[in-house]
Design an enzyme around this catalytic site. Structure first.
Site, PDB file in Angstrom:
ATOM      1  N   PHE A   6      -0.675  16.420   3.606  1.00  0.00           N
ATOM      2  CA  PHE A   6      -1.223  15.788   2.395  1.00  0.00           C
ATOM      3  C   PHE A   6      -0.027  15.777   1.430  1.00  0.00           C
ATOM      4  CE2 PHE A   6      -2.946  15.246  -1.857  1.00  0.00           C
ATOM      5  CZ  PHE A   6      -3.810  14.208  -1.740  1.00  0.00           C
ATOM      6  N   VAL A   7       0.494  14.462   1.075  1.00  0.00           N
ATOM      7  CA  VAL A   7       1.678  14.210   0.189  1.00  0.00           C
ATOM      8  C   VAL A   7       1.320  13.607  -1.079  1.00  0.00           C
ATOM      9  CG1 VAL A   7       3.073  13.757   2.358  1.00  0.00           C
ATOM     10  CG2 VAL A   7       2.131  11.873   1.219  1.00  0.00           C
ATOM     11  N   ARG A  61       2.086  11.932  -9.745  1.00  0.00           N
ATOM     12  CA  ARG A  61       2.416  10.213  -9.480  1.00  0.00           C
ATOM     13  C   ARG A  61       3.857   9.915  -9.814  1.00  0.00           C
ATOM     14  NH1 ARG A  61      -2.058   7.711  -7.784  1.00  0.00           N
ATOM     15  NH2 ARG A  61      -4.042   8.246  -8.750  1.00  0.00           N
ATOM     16  N   ASP A  73      -0.889  10.696  -5.851  1.00  0.00           N
ATOM     17  CA  ASP A  73      -1.348  11.939  -6.596  1.00  0.00           C
ATOM     18  C   ASP A  73      -2.238  13.094  -5.899  1.00  0.00           C
ATOM     19  OD1 ASP A  73      -3.818  10.358  -5.916  1.00  0.00           O
ATOM     20  OD2 ASP A  73      -4.784  11.367  -7.622  1.00  0.00           O
ATOM     21  N   ASP A 119      -3.731   5.885   6.245  1.00  0.00           N
ATOM     22  CA  ASP A 119      -4.170   7.234   6.806  1.00  0.00           C
ATOM     23  C   ASP A 119      -5.298   7.107   7.894  1.00  0.00           C
ATOM     24  OD1 ASP A 119      -4.674  10.150   7.029  1.00  0.00           O
ATOM     25  OD2 ASP A 119      -5.912  10.152   5.350  1.00  0.00           O
ATOM     26  N   GLU A 153       0.810  -1.352   0.069  1.00  0.00           N
ATOM     27  CA  GLU A 153       0.101  -0.156   0.053  1.00  0.00           C
ATOM     28  C   GLU A 153       0.866   1.426   0.079  1.00  0.00           C
ATOM     29  OE1 GLU A 153      -2.539   1.594  -0.615  1.00  0.00           O
ATOM     30  OE2 GLU A 153      -4.184   1.333   0.839  1.00  0.00           O
ATOM     31  N   ASP A 154       0.328   2.449  -0.397  1.00  0.00           N
ATOM     32  CA  ASP A 154       1.051   3.583  -0.525  1.00  0.00           C
ATOM     33  C   ASP A 154       1.155   4.217   0.701  1.00  0.00           C
ATOM     34  OD1 ASP A 154      -1.502   4.246  -0.691  1.00  0.00           O
ATOM     35  OD2 ASP A 154      -1.355   5.619  -2.290  1.00  0.00           O
TER      36      ASP A 154
HETATM   37  P1  5GP Z   1      -7.119   5.550   4.500  1.00  0.00           P
HETATM   38  O1  5GP Z   1      -8.225   4.706   4.012  1.00  0.00           O
HETATM   39  O2  5GP Z   1      -6.046   4.980   5.352  1.00  0.00           O
HETATM   40  O3  5GP Z   1      -7.685   6.529   5.155  1.00  0.00           O
HETATM   41  O4  5GP Z   1      -6.609   6.122   3.427  1.00  0.00           O
HETATM   42  C1  5GP Z   1      -5.621   5.475   2.439  1.00  0.00           C
HETATM   43  C2  5GP Z   1      -5.605   6.237   1.075  1.00  0.00           C
HETATM   44  O5  5GP Z   1      -5.879   7.462   0.978  1.00  0.00           O
HETATM   45  C3  5GP Z   1      -4.247   6.034   0.523  1.00  0.00           C
HETATM   46  O6  5GP Z   1      -4.360   4.753  -0.152  1.00  0.00           O
HETATM   47  C4  5GP Z   1      -4.142   6.972  -0.514  1.00  0.00           C
HETATM   48  O7  5GP Z   1      -4.946   6.707  -1.697  1.00  0.00           O
HETATM   49  C5  5GP Z   1      -5.317   8.262   0.270  1.00  0.00           C
HETATM   50  N1  5GP Z   1      -4.306   9.112   1.073  1.00  0.00           N
HETATM   51  C6  5GP Z   1      -4.474   9.265   2.394  1.00  0.00           C
HETATM   52  N2  5GP Z   1      -3.271  10.279   2.507  1.00  0.00           N
HETATM   53  C7  5GP Z   1      -2.911  10.731   1.618  1.00  0.00           C
HETATM   54  C8  5GP Z   1      -1.968  11.805   1.342  1.00  0.00           C
HETATM   55  O8  5GP Z   1      -1.526  12.390   1.993  1.00  0.00           O
HETATM   56  N3  5GP Z   1      -1.814  11.997   0.037  1.00  0.00           N
HETATM   57  C9  5GP Z   1      -2.303  11.170  -1.132  1.00  0.00           C
HETATM   58  N4  5GP Z   1      -2.016  11.407  -2.446  1.00  0.00           N
HETATM   59  N5  5GP Z   1      -3.398  10.238  -1.001  1.00  0.00           N
HETATM   60  C10 5GP Z   1      -3.476  10.132   0.278  1.00  0.00           C
END
Ligand code: 5GP
Length: 176
Positions: free
Chosen positions: A151-152, A164, A158, A102, A98-99
């Protein structure tokens, strides 16, 4: 017209150095076994590509895509499976790549989807983790970097479909 200038948060060199270590740890942990690596599209594509080059095990690569509803910089409360893997993971070692974690919702849902398919073991590699935003506890077995609540973008991540391709992790500064 470009409204934002990315500012480097984690350099390409730092990322690659950390991924080297993660690849070694994964190789050691699964020594003598096969692995199914699941790349979570789209954000993890670059991390996954650099990571699997450093995993010295027989592996198969799969892709999955989940979407969360909401605006472009905030996670929302619901997640939908957009594209599934094609492999049968029953009895197999699975590594989800996973990237960023959050709120943890995406990974929670993904783990639920995977666990009903009866894999032998599922582990998680995430390049980034924002601990301050976590709502759903997750265990990240292989973590790249813990970051602040910013926010990165870049290195696969992206903003509105852009950035990206950047080889580093950055933050966007408005008005530069
Ligand atoms: P979660 O379900 O853990 O809240 O969010 C995960 C997804 O939200 C990540 O896979 C990503 O796509 C998006 N996301 C969360 N934080 C960021 C961020 O800082 N930058 C970007 N580009 N995407 C994020």
């Amino acid at each position: 017209m470009e409204l934002y200038t990315p500012e480097t948060l984690i350099s390409e060199e730092e990322i690659i150095q950390r991924i080297d270590a993660l690849g070694k740890a994964i190789t050691q942990n699964f020594e003598g076994q096969d692995l199914i690596v699941i790349c979570v599209l789209k954000g993890a594509f670059m991390f996954c590509s650099d990571l699997i080059k450093r995993i010295n095990l027989p592996l198969k690569l799969e892709f999955i895509s989940l979407s969360s509803y909401g605006d472009s910089t905030q996670s929302s409360g619901s997640v939908r499976l957009e594209m599934d893997i094609t492999a049968n993971i029953e009895g197999k070692n699975v590594l989800i790549v996973e990237d960023i974690v959050d709120s943890g919702l995406t990974i929670k849902i993904l783990m639920e989807i995977m666990s009903v398919r009866k894999p032998k073991e599922v582990r998680l590699a995430s390049l980034l983790f924002k601990p301050s935003k976590l709502k759903h506890p997750v265990r990240i077995d292989y973590l790249g970097f813990e970051i602040e609540d910013k926010f990165v973008i870049g290195y696969g991540l992206d903003y509105a479909g852009r950035y990206r391709e950047l080889p580093y992790i950055g933050v966007l500064n408005a008005g530069n």
